[in-house]
Design a protein around this motif. Structure first.
Motif, short mmCIF file in Angstrom:
data_model
loop_
_atom_site.label_atom_id
_atom_site.label_comp_id
_atom_site.label_asym_id
_atom_site.label_seq_id
_atom_site.Cartn_x
_atom_site.Cartn_y
_atom_site.Cartn_z
N GLU A 149 6.20 51.16 6.26
CA GLU A 149 5.33 49.97 6.28
C GLU A 149 4.14 50.17 7.20
OE1 GLU A 149 7.88 46.82 7.67
OE2 GLU A 149 7.61 47.36 9.76
N LEU A 150 3.09 49.45 6.89
CA LEU A 150 1.89 49.39 7.70
C LEU A 150 2.20 48.55 8.95
CD1 LEU A 150 -1.28 49.94 7.58
CD2 LEU A 150 -1.41 47.60 6.75
N TRP A 151 1.67 48.95 10.11
CA TRP A 151 1.88 48.15 11.32
C TRP A 151 0.68 48.21 12.24
CZ3 TRP A 151 2.59 50.75 16.18
CH2 TRP A 151 2.76 52.13 16.09
N LYS A 152 0.44 47.09 12.90
CA LYS A 152 -0.60 47.01 13.91
C LYS A 152 0.02 47.38 15.25
CE LYS A 152 -3.69 43.88 16.34
NZ LYS A 152 -4.02 42.48 16.60
N LYS A 153 -0.58 48.31 15.95
CA LYS A 153 -0.09 48.68 17.27
C LYS A 153 -0.13 47.44 18.17
CE LYS A 153 1.15 51.30 20.71
NZ LYS A 153 2.56 51.48 20.87
N GLY A 154 1.01 47.11 18.74
CA GLY A 154 1.11 45.96 19.61
C GLY A 154 1.54 44.69 18.89
N GLY A 155 1.84 44.79 17.60
CA GLY A 155 2.26 43.63 16.83
C GLY A 155 3.50 42.95 17.40
N THR A 156 4.42 43.73 17.96
CA THR A 156 5.63 43.19 18.58
C THR A 156 5.47 43.09 20.09
OG1 THR A 156 7.01 44.14 16.84
CG2 THR A 156 8.11 43.53 18.88
N SER A 157 4.96 44.15 20.70
CA SER A 157 4.90 44.22 22.17
C SER A 157 3.70 43.50 22.78
CB SER A 157 4.83 45.68 22.61
OG SER A 157 3.59 46.26 22.21
N ALA A 165 1.46 52.49 25.81
CA ALA A 165 1.36 52.93 24.41
C ALA A 165 2.72 53.28 23.82
CB ALA A 165 0.42 54.13 24.31
N CYS A 166 3.66 53.69 24.68
CA CYS A 166 4.95 54.19 24.20
C CYS A 166 6.00 53.09 24.15
CB CYS A 166 5.44 55.32 25.10
SG CYS A 166 6.93 56.12 24.48
N HIS A 167 6.77 53.06 23.07
CA HIS A 167 7.81 52.04 22.93
C HIS A 167 8.93 52.18 23.96
CE1 HIS A 167 9.70 55.35 20.74
NE2 HIS A 167 10.84 54.72 20.90
N THR A 168 8.96 53.33 24.67
CA THR A 168 9.97 53.52 25.71
C THR A 168 9.52 52.95 27.06
OG1 THR A 168 9.11 55.69 26.34
CG2 THR A 168 10.81 55.63 24.61
N GLU A 195 4.01 57.63 33.82
CA GLU A 195 4.34 56.40 34.53
C GLU A 195 4.91 55.37 33.55
OE1 GLU A 195 2.06 52.83 36.99
OE2 GLU A 195 0.95 54.61 36.39
N ARG A 196 6.04 54.80 33.92
CA ARG A 196 6.63 53.71 33.14
C ARG A 196 5.91 52.43 33.57
NH1 ARG A 196 12.85 53.30 31.68
NH2 ARG A 196 12.23 53.44 29.52
N VAL A 197 5.34 51.73 32.58
CA VAL A 197 4.52 50.56 32.89
C VAL A 197 5.16 49.25 32.42
CG1 VAL A 197 2.35 51.83 33.04
CG2 VAL A 197 3.10 50.94 30.83
N PHE A 198 6.23 49.33 31.66
CA PHE A 198 6.96 48.11 31.26
C PHE A 198 8.39 48.48 30.90
CE2 PHE A 198 5.43 49.56 27.13
CZ PHE A 198 6.45 49.23 26.25
N ASP A 199 9.25 47.47 30.92
CA ASP A 199 10.65 47.65 30.56
C ASP A 199 10.80 47.28 29.09
OD1 ASP A 199 13.39 47.52 30.12
OD2 ASP A 199 13.81 46.50 32.01
N PRO A 200 11.16 48.24 28.24
CA PRO A 200 11.27 47.95 26.81
C PRO A 200 12.33 46.89 26.49
CG PRO A 200 12.03 50.18 27.28
CD PRO A 200 11.45 49.64 28.55
N ASP A 201 13.35 46.76 27.33
CA ASP A 201 14.36 45.72 27.09
C ASP A 201 13.77 44.32 27.23
OD1 ASP A 201 16.35 47.60 26.61
OD2 ASP A 201 16.98 47.65 28.72
#
Length: 120
Positions: A55-63, A91-94, A111-117
């Protein structure tokens, strides 16, 4: 759609590298279809094609961690794109700023910039 000829592969994909327009850091590699590139050009935000989800997706559509396009470049063979972007959040989902956050030896160098959970 474009003024240059693009060499999409047999599955109609072309790789796109996202690079931070200011720092030059390589953020991620993803694939685009003609529709994803068209949507990127229309909206000014990076769109990709998920081969795993088909499927097509926009980067940041969920996050909410979007990539605003500064410029789209094409390589000399027309078989790869470079998205120069203004990245909001990681940029990374992790949770890392870049998907290229570790060495081949397994050392974490990004550098980890956010918690994916908290985001997904």
């Amino acid at each position: 759609m474009t003024d240059v000829t693009l060499a999409f592969d047999e599955n109609e994909y072309i790789p796109a590298v996202a690079q931070d327009a200011d720092s030059g850091e390589v953020l991620m590699l993803a694939y685009v279809t003609e529709e994803a590139l068209e949507r990127t050009r229309e909206t000014g935000y990076a769109h990709y094609y998920s081969r795993s989800r088909d499927e097509l997706w926009k980067k940041g559509g969920t996050s909410g961690h979007t990539q605003e396009i500064a410029e789209v470049r094409v390589d000399c063979d027309g078989d790869a794109l470079l998205y120069l972007v203004d990245q909001s959040g990681g940029a990374c989902h992790t949770g890392y700023e870049s998907c290229f956050y570790r060495t081949v030896d397994g050392e974490t160098v990004g550098e980890r910039v956010f918690d994916p959970d908290d985001v997904y």
